[in-house]
Design an enzyme around this catalytic site. Structure first.
Site, PDB file in Angstrom:
ATOM      1  N   SER A 185       5.435  -1.586  -2.867  1.00  0.00           N
ATOM      2  CA  SER A 185       5.908  -2.089  -4.147  1.00  0.00           C
ATOM      3  C   SER A 185       7.283  -1.507  -4.493  1.00  0.00           C
ATOM      4  O   SER A 185       8.233  -1.666  -3.747  1.00  0.00           O
ATOM      5  CB  SER A 185       4.867  -1.787  -5.234  1.00  0.00           C
ATOM      6  OG  SER A 185       5.086  -2.554  -6.391  1.00  0.00           O
TER       7      SER A 185
ATOM      8  N   ASP B 289       1.200  -7.446  -4.133  1.00  0.00           N
ATOM      9  CA  ASP B 289       1.547  -6.027  -4.141  1.00  0.00           C
ATOM     10  C   ASP B 289       0.639  -5.198  -3.227  1.00  0.00           C
ATOM     11  O   ASP B 289      -0.588  -5.282  -3.299  1.00  0.00           O
ATOM     12  CB  ASP B 289       1.430  -5.515  -5.581  1.00  0.00           C
ATOM     13  CG  ASP B 289       2.052  -4.159  -5.788  1.00  0.00           C
ATOM     14  OD1 ASP B 289       1.708  -3.224  -5.054  1.00  0.00           O
ATOM     15  OD2 ASP B 289       2.897  -4.037  -6.694  1.00  0.00           O
TER      16      ASP B 289
END
Length: 283
Positions: free
Chosen positions: A39, A152
């Site tokens: 991320s 993510d």
């Protein structure tokens, strides 16, 4: 020169602390020869690997409140934000870069929700891989690559140590910016109260109608805390399985997930945390 395999966790705005850690490593003479990121950690690590991190910091730290809001291209298809505007500007900074052509080994970790598995991007378009890694479910729209949908990497592996275990480095240094610890380093908030996170405010406004009792936590606050709890457990198990030589921890309380206007303050916190932990090394 001592070499480092650097592992950078996700953590939204808290991830700006990674920049401070990188700066301290450079100041101390370490050579970073591998980065694994999830991320925000994938974004910061990828920018460093391209040599464009300073240019990115200059851009973000000089954004006005209005300019930050303009970058938020809201949608109702698969997430609240498409992310096109943000990544268009990132492309103007980085250009077309292939992961396999970077001067250091780089891995961006995402989750393939089509196959329901963790996925390591170690080749292909850098920004496409980073975009997949930062696609927070319900916040950013999933990224489609080769007929698969990616979100993510923090869904399954917030602190991806495994990708660097086979790299020959003197140290594996992992940075977790979501640590459930007391905040030892405080932000000297240079922002005025009215400059509080616009992104969080937008989310709060969107969900306000569902939160009729103003005394209760908003949906976005509940979601953020729930995510922290889930990711705490994941990180705990990952560190037990793959133990880094040095673990640098940044408290969850350092800033809110969406305090992107606090980039300079979080860089300072990253520097302080890095100096404290790295001072324990004996060369």
């Amino acid at each position: 020169m001592k070499t480092v395999s650097l592992v950078l966790s996700g953590g939204a705005a808290r991830g700006y602390a990674h920049i401070g850690v990188i700066k301290v490593l450079e100041d101390m003479g370490f050579k970073i020869n591998a980065i694994s990121g999830c991320s925000m950690g994938a974004l910061i690590g990828g920018l460093y690997a391209t040599g464009k991190l300073e240019e990115y910091v200059d851009w973000v730290s000089n954004l006005s409140k209005f300019e930050m809001v303009r970058l938020l291209d809201f949608t109702i298809s698969g997430g609240l934000i498409k992310g096109d505007k943000i990544f268009e500007h990132l492309h103007s900074i980085v250009g077309d870069v292939k992961i396999e052509e970077l001067p250091i080994k780089f891995t961006a970790v995402a989750v393939d929700i089509t196959k329901r598995r963790e996925f390591w991007f170690q080749e292909g378009d850098l920004l496409e891989a980073v975009r997949a890694s930062v696609a927070i479910p319900s916040v950013f729209t999933p990224v489609e690559i080769g007929g698969h949908l990616f979100v993510d990497g923090g869904v399954l592996n917030l602190l991806p140590i495994a990708p660097v275990m086979s790299v020959m480095s003197d140290y594996i240094i992992a940075v977790n910016v979501n640590a459930p610890i007391e905040c030892r380093f405080r932000i000297n908030d240079r922002s005025h109260i009215e400059h509080s996170s616009r992104l969080k405010q937008y989310f709060t406004d969107i969900f306000s109608k569902q939160n009729k009792d103003k005394k209760k936590e908003s949906i976005i606050d509940i979601a953020a805390v729930s995510m922290d709890i889930m990711q705490d457990a994941i990180v705990h198990y990952k560190i037990a399985e793959y133990k880094p030589d040095i673990l640098i921890e940044i408290s969850q309380k350092a800033c809110d997930l969406y305090d992107f206007h606090k980039i300079l303050e979080m860089i300072d916190i990253g520097k302080k945390a890095a100096r404290e932990e790295l001072s324990k090394l004996s060369f």
